[in-house]
Design a protein around this motif. Structure first.
Motif, PDB file in Angstrom:
ATOM      1  N   ASN A 112       0.846  -1.193   0.000  1.00 16.69           N
ATOM      2  CA  ASN A 112       0.000   0.000   0.000  1.00 16.69           C
ATOM      3  C   ASN A 112       0.881   1.241   0.000  1.00 16.69           C
ATOM      4  OD1 ASN A 112      -2.945  -0.865   0.321  1.00 16.69           O
ATOM      5  ND2 ASN A 112      -1.932  -2.074   1.908  1.00 16.69           N
ATOM      6  N   PHE A 113       0.525   2.205  -0.844  1.00 14.63           N
ATOM      7  CA  PHE A 113       1.292   3.434  -0.951  1.00 14.63           C
ATOM      8  C   PHE A 113       0.670   4.512  -0.053  1.00 14.63           C
ATOM      9  CE2 PHE A 113       2.366   1.077  -4.707  1.00 14.63           C
ATOM     10  CZ  PHE A 113       3.699   1.375  -4.938  1.00 14.63           C
ATOM     11  N   SER A 114       1.500   5.398   0.427  1.00 17.10           N
ATOM     12  CA  SER A 114       1.049   6.455   1.336  1.00 17.10           C
ATOM     13  C   SER A 114       1.787   7.740   0.987  1.00 17.10           C
ATOM     14  CB  SER A 114       1.338   6.042   2.787  1.00 17.10           C
ATOM     15  OG  SER A 114       2.742   5.847   2.961  1.00 17.10           O
ATOM     16  N   GLN A 115       1.645   8.743   1.836  1.00 13.96           N
ATOM     17  CA  GLN A 115       2.371   9.997   1.636  1.00 13.96           C
ATOM     18  C   GLN A 115       3.820   9.790   2.074  1.00 13.96           C
ATOM     19  OE1 GLN A 115       0.969  12.656   0.044  1.00 13.96           O
ATOM     20  NE2 GLN A 115      -0.669  11.155  -0.233  1.00 13.96           N
ATOM     21  N   ALA A 116       4.567   9.142   1.198  1.00 15.67           N
ATOM     22  CA  ALA A 116       5.976   8.843   1.451  1.00 15.67           C
ATOM     23  C   ALA A 116       6.679   8.713   0.100  1.00 15.67           C
ATOM     24  CB  ALA A 116       6.122   7.555   2.265  1.00 15.67           C
ATOM     25  N   ASP A 117       7.956   9.018   0.079  1.00 11.85           N
ATOM     26  CA  ASP A 117       8.752   8.789  -1.128  1.00 11.85           C
ATOM     27  C   ASP A 117       8.933   7.281  -1.328  1.00 11.85           C
ATOM     28  OD1 ASP A 117       8.931  11.507  -1.148  1.00 11.85           O
ATOM     29  OD2 ASP A 117      11.111  11.601  -1.219  1.00 11.85           O
ATOM     30  N   PHE A 118       9.225   6.883  -2.570  1.00 14.73           N
ATOM     31  CA  PHE A 118       9.566   5.485  -2.769  1.00 14.73           C
ATOM     32  C   PHE A 118      10.632   5.329  -3.847  1.00 14.73           C
ATOM     33  CE2 PHE A 118       5.783   5.641  -5.708  1.00 14.73           C
ATOM     34  CZ  PHE A 118       6.403   5.266  -6.895  1.00 14.73           C
ATOM     35  N   PHE A 119      11.323   4.176  -3.763  1.00 13.39           N
ATOM     36  CA  PHE A 119      12.259   3.739  -4.796  1.00 13.39           C
ATOM     37  C   PHE A 119      11.746   2.414  -5.319  1.00 13.39           C
ATOM     38  CE2 PHE A 119      15.895   1.056  -5.991  1.00 13.39           C
ATOM     39  CZ  PHE A 119      16.430   1.822  -7.015  1.00 13.39           C
ATOM     40  N   LEU A 120      11.705   2.263  -6.653  1.00 11.41           N
ATOM     41  CA  LEU A 120      11.114   1.092  -7.278  1.00 11.41           C
ATOM     42  C   LEU A 120      12.078   0.543  -8.323  1.00 11.41           C
ATOM     43  CD1 LEU A 120       7.453   0.805  -8.587  1.00 11.41           C
ATOM     44  CD2 LEU A 120       9.343   0.178 -10.061  1.00 11.41           C
ATOM     45  N   ALA A 121      12.298  -0.756  -8.270  1.00  8.59           N
ATOM     46  CA  ALA A 121      13.116  -1.439  -9.275  1.00  8.59           C
ATOM     47  C   ALA A 121      12.239  -2.390 -10.066  1.00  8.59           C
ATOM     48  CB  ALA A 121      14.247  -2.209  -8.610  1.00  8.59           C
ATOM     49  N   THR A 122      12.295  -2.301 -11.393  1.00  4.32           N
ATOM     50  CA  THR A 122      11.630  -3.294 -12.238  1.00  4.32           C
ATOM     51  C   THR A 122      12.701  -4.200 -12.821  1.00  4.32           C
ATOM     52  OG1 THR A 122      11.708  -1.986 -14.291  1.00  4.32           O
ATOM     53  CG2 THR A 122       9.830  -1.634 -12.833  1.00  4.32           C
TER      54      THR A 122
END
Length: 811
Positions: A112-122
């Motif tokens: 679940n996503f929220s009010q936060a930064d994220f890093f994503l690797a595909t």
């Protein structure tokens, strides 16, 4: 002839554009070499391990959203490294931010996503541009993962992997360890995998990527870079066991019951690319409640699937919309109508509403050359109703659903990073005198090499065998040709379902015996313009006919607009028109009977807006208004949904919806050969609350509450349906007013105490009532509802993940 002409024209245009597109050059692809290590780094979010020192830098990110293609400024630069050993791929990222103390840090649960930064690797080991795996780490340390197909992310898919995030004086850092058991790849001495990396800056409302994803053309999965020279890595034995134990106590109307169960879910890698998922003695007692509504229409209500086994890794089985998983373990089909089999002095004393699912398996995967294969099987047990003879007290059983076997077989060939041809078959076999069913579909989605134009369509055939009422074979066909690139896009198409097409033993289709010519056209921005981050317009129209008779049934058209400003204010509106139309379903006589109801011409307008989601206080609102020409019918409604984030750990959402329709007309009853319609005023209220308190990223307490109330007042005004679809006044004395209430509350605690392992506690309170007190006001209705018996359920479920490879090493 019309079908063949349309298909031929579409094919010729497609072939022409495809040939032209072959001459288009490819953009230069970003590439790096992976670095093999001997000593793995410690996964703690601190990038000081020797393992990272000699890794090649992955940098020079560009903006994906909103200003597509813009170079990222140096103060928000991202530096990524990829290393590997015999066990796993390791990824680190240093995400620079000049204001580390302002990085948003709202907690959320896994996936679940929220009010936060994220890093994503595909990661795409097959490098096919269509089927990557995603691994996400938020600035809070929260994990997410998904399996992607056709650009659609399936966050119900879950793998077991490690990660850590840590804020530092330069921004924040991420470390990830992704075991090879979490991926699917071939056994080759040297491998080159498709990779891309995404960074979300919530505060700036920006998303950056390593390789430029051109939003004007193609899917975002087609723009990967390449990580080369992964040497001498071998696919491990992929076997994960998920044994569970659960206990449940339930009370209803003064009676309490207790039960417990144990079972096992497992995932086993049959080969490098194919996986077996199985659930043995399944337990779905903790699945979320359904949003039940009062249904006065001719079609069943469709519910979302909430059982994890049926939501995870089902992208192959959902192709062609032939699989509605709620058919498995749902209500008995009651083919022979138990109530009609009652003798004098008999009554039904027990009629189970659910069928027991005994077990289910899924086998799915895709080879490196793009061939996807899926097989699904589920078995449900026999269900019986109990009938008592009140004259002597004896009872007897009547079978309402037999022992049944559900199967799906899918073969899906992908090519050119954007196209696919699919063959799918669904089959339901029931023991005894109950019907069997089979549906087969051939699907195609073909795009030009440059992804500018496409041909999309399908042809399907259904067969029902040994149906005591209506054995048949039916067909449906759909094809369209369109442009889905650049600022302007469009589509034109034609489809039909004949009067016998019926996939509903395993799928869901509300009506058949229809055909339509349809089209749409739209405009979208690709970069911010003026005060807008983005906006788009879309126009659609459908011309509809009955299939068997060719009778014109109606025309629909609409225009909608959506936008987001640079201040993150989202809003939109649409206007829809419907001509006077012939409804062959509302009279409930079968849509081949020639009996129809004439619906009036209508005009509908609705609008909505959402405020900036980054603010602690947010608000969503919507409203609609419907008007009908030469008819007293009208409708209106609105929705209000405030939300408040009390802290990074606690948030609460409230939702209120009200709808009202005056002078609506619809089916009530059949008396002899007369079909009775009623004039009715309808209103409905929905009050719902959802909230969550996160003790950590591994532990949370959530609340889900919903009260739905709908009342229907027929105002003692009834009609007989005439042969021309009109209504004439009729005397009708049977009561038909409805007062309907559904109340559900779930309080749920989840603790992920180890990777892949959970302890879940659920308390549920449910009240249901349906009577004829349609004149009650809101508070008197609540008093009436609380007089009904309520159901209370408490359940506890323990799931433990066992990795075969770790277990093997221990022993």
């Amino acid at each position: 002839m019309k079908l063949r002409f349309i298909s031929l024209v579409a094919l010729l245009v497609f072939q022409t554009t495809f040939s032209q597109s072959k001459t288009q050059g490819k953009k230069k692809r970003k590439k790096v070499s992976a670095t093999r290590i001997t000593t793995p780094p410690k996964i703690d979010g601190i990038l000081n391990d020797d393992a990272w020192k000699n890794a090649e830098l992955i940098k020079d990110f560009v903006v994906f959203r909103p200003d597509n293609g813009k170079k990222v400024s140096n103060e928000y630069r991202t530096i990524v490294k990829v290393i590997y050993n015999d066990d796993a791929i390791y990824i680190s990222a240093m995400l620079h931010d000049p204001n580390p103390d302002k990085i948003p840090m709202q907690f959320a649960t896994r996936d679940n996503f929220s009010q936060a930064d994220f890093f994503l690797a595909t990661i795409n080991p097959n490098d096919d541009g269509q089927n990557p795996f995603e691994f996400v780490v938020q600035s809070t340390g929260n994990q997410g993962d998904s399996k992607v197909s056709n650009g659609q992310e399936d966050f119900n898919w879950s793998a077991v992997w490690q990660s850590a995030a840590k804020v530092n004086d330069k921004g924040w850092a991420v470390e990830m360890k992704i075991p090879y058991s979490a991926l699917r790849f071939a056994n080759a001495p040297v491998q080159h995998w498709g990779f891309n990396f995404h960074r979300r800056l919530e505060r700036l409302n920006e998303q950056h990527t390593w390789t430029h994803i051109d939003n004007a053309v193609g899917r975002w999965t087609q723009h990967d870079g390449l990580v080369e020279n992964l040497k001498n890595i071998k696919p491990p034995t992929r076997l994960g066991l998920y044994p569970y134990a659960s206990a449940i106590t339930e009370s209803y109307d003064g009676t309490s019951t207790n039960d417990w169960s144990v079972g096992l879910d497992l995932k086993y890698g049959l080969s490098e690319n194919f996986t077996l998922d199985a659930t043995l003695i399944p337990d779905f007692s903790q699945a979320g409640f359904d949003n039940v509504e009062l249904n006065l229409g001719p079609f069943e209500q469709q519910f979302a699937e909430q059982r994890q086994f049926f939501t995870e890794g089902t992208e192959l089985f959902n192709k062609g919309r032939l699989f509605y998983s709620r058919r498995i373990g749902s209500s008995p089909i009651d083919q022979f109508d138990v109530a009609s089999q009652l003798n004098a002095n008999e009554e039904i004393i027990d009629n189970p509403e659910k069928v027991t699912m005994l077990n289910a398996i899924k086998i799915s995967g895709r080879t490196k050359n793009g061939l996807g294969i899926g097989f699904f099987n589920a078995i449900t047990g026999k269900t019986e109703a109990t009938i008592r003879d009140n004259s002597n007290g004896t009872t007897r059983k009547v079978e309402t659903s037999p022992f049944s076997n559900y199967n799906i077989l899918v073969v899906d060939k992908q090519f050119n990073q954007n196209s696919a041809i699919t063959l799918i078959n669904t089959n339901v076999t029931r023991s005894g005198d109950f019907r069997d069913a089979n549906t087969t579909g051939l699907l195609w989605h073909l795009e030009t090499k440059d992804s500018k134009y496409n041909v999309d369509g399908s042809v399907k055939m259904s067969n029902i065998f040994d149906d005591v009422n209506n054995p048949n074979t039916g067909y449906t066909f759909d094809t369209s040709f369109g442009k889905n690139s650049g600022k302007w896009n469009w589509e034109i198409g034609y489809n039909f379902e004949d009067e016998n097409f019926n996939p509903n033993d395993m799928g869901i289709l509300f009506s058949n015996n229809e055909q339509q010519i349809y089209g749409n056209a739209g405009f979208r921005t690709l970069k911010p313009e003026g005060i807008f981050n983005r906006y788009n317009f879309n126009f659609y129209n459908n011309l509809q006919y009955q299939y068997d008779s060719g009778t014109y049934t109606g025309y629909q058209a609409g225009l909608n607009f959506n936008a987001e400003t640079k201040n993150r204010f989202n809003f939109g509106a649409n206007i829809n028109y419907g001509s006077e139309s012939k409804d062959f379903n509302e009279p409930r006589q079968g849509n081949t009977s020639g009996i129809y109801f004439t619906r009036p011409e209508r005009l509908n307008f609705n609008s909505w807006f959402n405020t900036n989601s980054q603010k602690k206080l947010g608000l969503n609102m919507n409203f609609f208004l419907s008007n009908y020409a030469n008819n007293p019918k009208n409708g209106f409604g609105f929705g209000l949904s405030p939300r408040y984030r009390f802290s990074n750990q606690f948030s609460l959402n409230y939702n209120f919806n009200f709808n009202k329709t005056v002078n609506d007309q619809g089916y009530v009853d059949q008396v002899g050969t007369d079909i009775i319609f009623g004039n009715r005023d309808r209103k409905s209220y929905v009050n719902s609350v959802s909230g969550r308190y996160n003790f950590s990223t591994k532990s949370s307490l959530s609340l889900s509450f919903r009260h739905y109330w709908s009342s229907v007042d027929y105002t003692n005004s009834y009609f007989k349906l005439n042969a021309d679809g009109s209504l004439s006044p009729e005397t009708y004395n049977n009561g038909s007013d409805v007062n309907f209430n559904s109340w559900n509350l779930d309080l749920n605690y989840i603790w992920q105490f180890a990777p892949g392992s959970q302890l879940i506690a659920l308390y549920r309170n449910t009240i249901f009532n349906q009577d004829s007190n349609s004149s009650l006001d809101f508070f008197k209705n609540l008093d009436n509802l609380f007089e009904q018996p309520n159901q209370n359920v408490f359940s506890l479920r323990f799931v433990y993940y066992i990795d075969y490879n770790k277990l093997k090493n221990i022993f």
